[in-house]
Design an enzyme around this catalytic site. Sequence first.
Site, short mmCIF file in Angstrom:
data_model
loop_
_atom_site.label_atom_id
_atom_site.label_comp_id
_atom_site.label_asym_id
_atom_site.label_seq_id
_atom_site.Cartn_x
_atom_site.Cartn_y
_atom_site.Cartn_z
N LYS A 177 0.84 -1.21 0.00
CA LYS A 177 0.00 0.00 0.00
C LYS A 177 0.88 1.26 0.00
O LYS A 177 1.73 1.42 0.85
CB LYS A 177 -0.92 -0.01 1.22
CG LYS A 177 -1.83 -1.23 1.26
CD LYS A 177 -2.57 -1.35 2.58
CE LYS A 177 -1.63 -1.69 3.72
NZ LYS A 177 -2.34 -2.03 4.98
N THR A 210 -8.17 9.16 8.87
CA THR A 210 -7.69 7.95 8.22
C THR A 210 -7.47 6.81 9.20
O THR A 210 -6.79 5.83 8.88
CB THR A 210 -6.36 8.24 7.49
OG1 THR A 210 -5.41 8.74 8.44
CG2 THR A 210 -6.57 9.27 6.38
N GLY A 227 -7.63 3.55 10.83
CA GLY A 227 -8.14 2.24 10.46
C GLY A 227 -8.18 1.95 8.97
O GLY A 227 -8.85 1.00 8.56
N THR A 228 -7.46 2.72 8.17
CA THR A 228 -7.50 2.47 6.72
C THR A 228 -6.97 1.08 6.37
O THR A 228 -7.55 0.37 5.54
CB THR A 228 -6.70 3.54 5.95
OG1 THR A 228 -5.41 3.67 6.53
CG2 THR A 228 -7.41 4.88 5.98
N GLY A 229 -5.86 0.69 7.00
CA GLY A 229 -5.29 -0.63 6.70
C GLY A 229 -6.20 -1.76 7.12
O GLY A 229 -6.38 -2.74 6.38
N CYS A 230 -6.79 -1.65 8.29
CA CYS A 230 -7.74 -2.66 8.77
C CYS A 230 -8.93 -2.78 7.81
O CYS A 230 -9.37 -3.88 7.46
CB CYS A 230 -8.26 -2.30 10.16
SG CYS A 230 -7.00 -2.12 11.43
#
Length: 274
Positions: free
Chosen positions: A176, A208, A210-213
């Site tokens: 990412k 932003t 928690g974007t990865g989760c």
Amino acid sequence: MSARVALTIAGSDPSGGAGIQADLKTFAALDAFGTAVLTALTAQSTRGVAGVHVVPADFVRRQLEVLLDDVTVHATKTGMLADAAVTRAVALVLRERRPGPVVVDPVMVATSGDRLLDASAVAAVRDELVPVADLVTPNVPEAAVLLGAGAARDPDEVAAQAEELLRRTGTAVLLKGGHLDGAESVDVLAEPGGTHLVRRPRLATVNTHGTGCTLSSAIAAIAARGTGAPVSWLPVVEEARDHLQCALAGADALHVGSGNGPLDHSRTHHRRTS
């Protein structure tokens, strides 16, 4: 028709923007029935992480085994695993039970900059967990740690590191690029069939958390619709990235917390059913 079941193995975020809470919201928005195994409690808000209490590894394993003895899981994602013992326990059960396609989000550092993975666990993630995954989704700093290299500085370096991770692990990689600058956010999917760039306009927001989760759980929810055959990751990633873009677009309207606020995890669901 039976429900399609997705499983998250991750930590708890009391603010609801990341971790188990974000994963379950994302599963619901994408029509997957969510199940969850808890690996850690955090004292956390939109302003950062104040403390972490790790669930003992043997109890994490027991949660998984009891669940999988009863429920057919069609896709799994892992998030925050906190320490080496928990990481090894999770990797062992996933290797033995194979609960659908496995998406590993190698959570190491929160959006706020707080470290969420014990340093001793990095080797366990790299050497034991990633090899049992079907897709691993590091961000730029996490990829650098897994490779023992400097952080990528542009999309070309992101692509090179994604391909190197694929070469070393044999696992498909979605690296990412959100940490980079530029008008576009560019992610790189490297899989045995080739390397693909996934581009979306960069949205101007500080919300932003928690974007990865959210992205990794969206990928798992979409993969859970499959038939058990090997997943073609590009269409799955593209749909998951659309979900994340929509959730980011609605984030500023929520006004939750005074730090890096959460995404609107229900935004795609409202759009699809209105």
